[in-house]
Design a protein around this motif. Structure first.
Motif, PDB file in Angstrom:
ATOM      1  N   GLU A 108       0.815  -0.947   0.305  1.00 42.07           N
ATOM      2  CA  GLU A 108       0.193   0.250   0.101  1.00 42.07           C
ATOM      3  C   GLU A 108       0.580   1.009   0.493  1.00 42.07           C
ATOM      4  O   GLU A 108       0.692   2.189  -0.871  1.00 42.07           O
ATOM      5  N   ILE A 109       1.936   0.923   0.850  1.00 45.92           N
ATOM      6  CA  ILE A 109       2.548   2.633   0.675  1.00 45.92           C
ATOM      7  C   ILE A 109       3.333   2.561  -0.821  1.00 45.92           C
ATOM      8  O   ILE A 109       3.741   3.536  -1.134  1.00 45.92           O
ATOM      9  N   ALA A 110       3.886   1.222  -1.282  1.00 54.39           N
ATOM     10  CA  ALA A 110       4.582   1.028  -2.248  1.00 54.39           C
ATOM     11  C   ALA A 110       4.119   2.122  -3.235  1.00 54.39           C
ATOM     12  O   ALA A 110       4.174   3.066  -4.511  1.00 54.39           O
ATOM     13  N   CYS A 111       2.593   2.253  -3.344  1.00 53.72           N
ATOM     14  CA  CYS A 111       1.148   1.935  -4.548  1.00 53.72           C
ATOM     15  C   CYS A 111       1.576   3.922  -4.386  1.00 53.72           C
ATOM     16  O   CYS A 111       1.227   4.080  -5.088  1.00 53.72           O
ATOM     17  N   GLY A 112       1.483   4.390  -3.017  1.00 52.90           N
ATOM     18  CA  GLY A 112       0.907   5.530  -2.696  1.00 52.90           C
ATOM     19  C   GLY A 112       2.239   6.239  -3.264  1.00 52.90           C
ATOM     20  O   GLY A 112       2.579   7.360  -4.519  1.00 52.90           O
ATOM     21  N   LEU A 113       3.986   6.021  -3.110  1.00 54.94           N
ATOM     22  CA  LEU A 113       5.144   6.211  -3.645  1.00 54.94           C
ATOM     23  C   LEU A 113       4.960   6.620  -4.983  1.00 54.94           C
ATOM     24  O   LEU A 113       5.810   7.287  -5.467  1.00 54.94           O
ATOM     25  N   LEU A 114       4.991   4.784  -5.707  1.00 54.66           N
ATOM     26  CA  LEU A 114       4.937   5.060  -7.212  1.00 54.66           C
ATOM     27  C   LEU A 114       3.831   6.327  -8.001  1.00 54.66           C
ATOM     28  O   LEU A 114       4.476   6.475  -8.705  1.00 54.66           O
ATOM     29  N   ASN A 115       3.245   6.396  -7.716  1.00 59.36           N
ATOM     30  CA  ASN A 115       2.047   7.488  -8.051  1.00 59.36           C
ATOM     31  C   ASN A 115       1.991   8.960  -7.752  1.00 59.36           C
ATOM     32  O   ASN A 115       1.406   9.536  -8.253  1.00 59.36           O
ATOM     33  N   THR A 116       2.964   8.743  -6.929  1.00 55.59           N
ATOM     34  CA  THR A 116       2.915  10.413  -6.331  1.00 55.59           C
ATOM     35  C   THR A 116       4.210  10.739  -6.471  1.00 55.59           C
ATOM     36  O   THR A 116       4.600  11.941  -6.934  1.00 55.59           O
ATOM     37  N   VAL A 117       5.285  10.578  -5.484  1.00 54.29           N
ATOM     38  CA  VAL A 117       6.193  10.921  -5.359  1.00 54.29           C
ATOM     39  C   VAL A 117       8.000  10.447  -6.640  1.00 54.29           C
ATOM     40  O   VAL A 117       8.005  11.413  -7.131  1.00 54.29           O
ATOM     41  N   VAL A 118       7.527   9.543  -6.604  1.00 55.49           N
ATOM     42  CA  VAL A 118       8.208   8.730  -8.544  1.00 55.49           C
ATOM     43  C   VAL A 118       6.994   9.904  -9.498  1.00 55.49           C
ATOM     44  O   VAL A 118       7.992   9.829 -11.191  1.00 55.49           O
ATOM     45  N   GLY A 119       5.520   9.419  -9.611  1.00 55.29           N
ATOM     46  CA  GLY A 119       5.035   9.628 -10.747  1.00 55.29           C
ATOM     47  C   GLY A 119       4.378  11.212 -10.860  1.00 55.29           C
ATOM     48  O   GLY A 119       5.592  12.076 -10.678  1.00 55.29           O
ATOM     49  N   ILE A 120       3.332  11.686 -10.362  1.00 57.52           N
ATOM     50  CA  ILE A 120       2.814  12.696 -10.541  1.00 57.52           C
ATOM     51  C   ILE A 120       2.750  13.752  -9.388  1.00 57.52           C
ATOM     52  O   ILE A 120       2.856  15.176 -10.360  1.00 57.52           O
ATOM     53  N   GLY A 121       3.497  13.450  -8.910  1.00 52.13           N
ATOM     54  CA  GLY A 121       4.166  14.323  -7.025  1.00 52.13           C
ATOM     55  C   GLY A 121       3.101  14.971  -6.975  1.00 52.13           C
ATOM     56  O   GLY A 121       1.967  15.165  -6.859  1.00 52.13           O
ATOM     57  N   ILE A 122       3.416  15.006  -5.420  1.00 54.71           N
ATOM     58  CA  ILE A 122       2.180  15.518  -5.062  1.00 54.71           C
ATOM     59  C   ILE A 122       2.425  16.732  -3.631  1.00 54.71           C
ATOM     60  O   ILE A 122       4.343  17.045  -3.606  1.00 54.71           O
ATOM     61  N   THR A 123       1.842  17.643  -2.937  1.00 56.05           N
ATOM     62  CA  THR A 123       2.308  18.432  -2.677  1.00 56.05           C
ATOM     63  C   THR A 123       2.458  18.404  -1.065  1.00 56.05           C
ATOM     64  O   THR A 123       2.614  17.183  -0.539  1.00 56.05           O
ATOM     65  N   LYS A 124       3.430  19.038  -0.335  1.00 54.49           N
ATOM     66  CA  LYS A 124       3.547  19.458   1.371  1.00 54.49           C
ATOM     67  C   LYS A 124       2.278  18.443   1.857  1.00 54.49           C
ATOM     68  O   LYS A 124       3.002  17.756   2.789  1.00 54.49           O
ATOM     69  N   SER A 125       1.323  19.039   2.141  1.00 50.96           N
ATOM     70  CA  SER A 125       0.845  19.159   3.130  1.00 50.96           C
ATOM     71  C   SER A 125       0.569  17.554   2.125  1.00 50.96           C
ATOM     72  O   SER A 125      -0.650  16.852   3.459  1.00 50.96           O
ATOM     73  N   GLU A 126       0.107  17.191   1.134  1.00 49.60           N
ATOM     74  CA  GLU A 126      -0.498  16.020   1.099  1.00 49.60           C
ATOM     75  C   GLU A 126      -0.249  14.913   1.358  1.00 49.60           C
ATOM     76  O   GLU A 126      -0.075  13.809   1.861  1.00 49.60           O
ATOM     77  N   ARG A 127       1.337  15.115   1.382  1.00 50.60           N
ATOM     78  CA  ARG A 127       2.808  14.213   1.585  1.00 50.60           C
ATOM     79  C   ARG A 127       2.302  14.056   3.152  1.00 50.60           C
ATOM     80  O   ARG A 127       2.471  12.858   4.277  1.00 50.60           O
ATOM     81  N   VAL A 128       2.181  15.424   4.119  1.00 53.81           N
ATOM     82  CA  VAL A 128       1.909  14.984   5.202  1.00 53.81           C
ATOM     83  C   VAL A 128       1.049  14.188   5.613  1.00 53.81           C
ATOM     84  O   VAL A 128       1.165  13.726   6.488  1.00 53.81           O
ATOM     85  N   LYS A 129      -0.328  14.220   5.305  1.00 48.13           N
ATOM     86  CA  LYS A 129      -1.255  13.572   4.984  1.00 48.13           C
ATOM     87  C   LYS A 129      -1.080  11.937   4.708  1.00 48.13           C
ATOM     88  O   LYS A 129      -1.476  11.381   5.514  1.00 48.13           O
ATOM     89  N   LYS A 130      -0.369  11.778   3.655  1.00 49.23           N
ATOM     90  CA  LYS A 130       0.128  10.435   3.478  1.00 49.23           C
ATOM     91  C   LYS A 130       1.217  10.177   5.028  1.00 49.23           C
ATOM     92  O   LYS A 130       0.796   8.239   5.181  1.00 49.23           O
ATOM     93  N   ALA A 131       2.234  10.235   5.611  1.00 48.29           N
ATOM     94  CA  ALA A 131       2.431   9.972   6.458  1.00 48.29           C
ATOM     95  C   ALA A 131       1.321   9.251   7.963  1.00 48.29           C
ATOM     96  O   ALA A 131       1.957   8.857   8.152  1.00 48.29           O
ATOM     97  N   LEU A 132       0.862  10.841   7.459  1.00 49.26           N
ATOM     98  CA  LEU A 132      -0.267  10.331   9.140  1.00 49.26           C
ATOM     99  C   LEU A 132      -0.735   8.833   8.847  1.00 49.26           C
ATOM    100  O   LEU A 132      -0.812   8.539   9.803  1.00 49.26           O
ATOM    101  N   ASP A 133      -1.694   8.867   7.205  1.00 52.09           N
ATOM    102  CA  ASP A 133      -2.319   7.910   7.310  1.00 52.09           C
ATOM    103  C   ASP A 133      -1.372   6.910   7.787  1.00 52.09           C
ATOM    104  O   ASP A 133      -1.352   5.483   8.053  1.00 52.09           O
ATOM    105  N   SER A 134       0.408   6.593   7.229  1.00 54.51           N
ATOM    106  CA  SER A 134       1.077   5.420   7.243  1.00 54.51           C
ATOM    107  C   SER A 134       0.920   4.964   8.574  1.00 54.51           C
ATOM    108  O   SER A 134       1.765   4.290   9.534  1.00 54.51           O
ATOM    109  N   VAL A 135       1.276   6.169   9.607  1.00 51.42           N
ATOM    110  CA  VAL A 135       1.558   6.196  11.047  1.00 51.42           C
ATOM    111  C   VAL A 135       0.383   5.237  11.542  1.00 51.42           C
ATOM    112  O   VAL A 135       0.395   4.147  12.508  1.00 51.42           O
ATOM    113  N   VAL A 136      -1.244   6.178  11.634  1.00 51.76           N
ATOM    114  CA  VAL A 136      -2.314   5.559  12.123  1.00 51.76           C
ATOM    115  C   VAL A 136      -2.721   4.043  11.931  1.00 51.76           C
ATOM    116  O   VAL A 136      -3.095   3.249  12.362  1.00 51.76           O
ATOM    117  N   ARG A 137      -2.592   3.577  10.438  1.00 50.02           N
ATOM    118  CA  ARG A 137      -3.462   2.911   9.887  1.00 50.02           C
ATOM    119  C   ARG A 137      -2.561   1.634   9.753  1.00 50.02           C
ATOM    120  O   ARG A 137      -2.814   0.824   9.173  1.00 50.02           O
TER     121      ARG A 137
END
Length: 218
Positions: A108-137
């Protein structure tokens, strides 16, 4: 179409950072679970037809195309990164790919990274939300989540704290919620990161006539 497939060095590097090894293989296109692959996209959006056409044009001109990343499951092969590239191929029966072996949480983390950080890119606030989800869930530590999504540990810590405040707010005594809104609590939390101080602020607002602004100023 004879596609000039090359190793996706950016994807390999990102996956290595989270401890996922990549193997090279040639797979039968018919073995890819298309439905499951589409559901693994990091954002709830349809494929961008312009991007598909762009890849098709690049493929036709023989330009280097990074291999897609797939995971082998009991249901077949599932694309972790490269849905646009996969949608761009015409008539190919086999393609070279990067294959990963990982847990469901890592996938699940790999899919998020490959489709955002490596792929189309996301903002810092969106990356923080992804990081929060990685911690909580998904159970990552704040430090690991921060490193994975390329944000500061402080940003992740603040997001976790605010998430905890939002989660606990409904359980506060009614007498406190009569005087204090969630926005007030978050404002106080920005100033008082220590939970003991935060509880003291709650008590002050509940037991006195001071406003949230006055308590925040204190």
């Amino acid at each position: 179409m004879n596609v000039n497939w090359v190793n996706d060095d950016a994807a390999i590097a990102v996956l290595k950072e989270i401890g996922i090894d990549v193997l090279n293989d040639v797979i039968d296109v018919m073995n890819i679970d298309r439905k499951a692959s589409k559901e693994n996209r990091a954002r709830d959006i349809a494929l961008d037809e312009e991007r598909v056409e762009g890849f098709q044009s690049s493929m036709a001109r023989g330009l280097p195309i990074p291999k897609i990343v797939v995971r082998e499951t009991n249901q077949g092969l599932v694309i972790a990164g490269g849905n646009h590239r996969f949608a761009s191929i015409n008539g190919a029966k086999t393609i070279p790919v990067h294959v990963i072996n990982c847990t469901d949480e890592e996938f699940e983390i790999a899919c998020g990274l490959l489709n955002t950080v490596v792929g189309i890119g996301i903002t810092k606030s969106e990356r923080v939300k992804k990081a929060l989800d990685s911690v909580v869930r998904l159970g990552l530590t704040q430090e690991s989540a921060a490193k994975t999504w390329g944000v500061s540990v402080t940003a992740v810590s603040d997001a976790c704290r605010m998430n905890d405040i939002s989660r606990r707010f409904p359980a506060l005594p009614a007498k406190i919620k009569e005087r204090v809104t969630l926005s007030h609590v978050k404002s106080l939390g920005d100033l008082a990161k220590n939970d003991n101080v935060l509880r003291a602020a709650f008590a002050c607002i509940c037991e006195s006539k001071a406003t949230a602004k006055e308590i925040a100023e204190i």
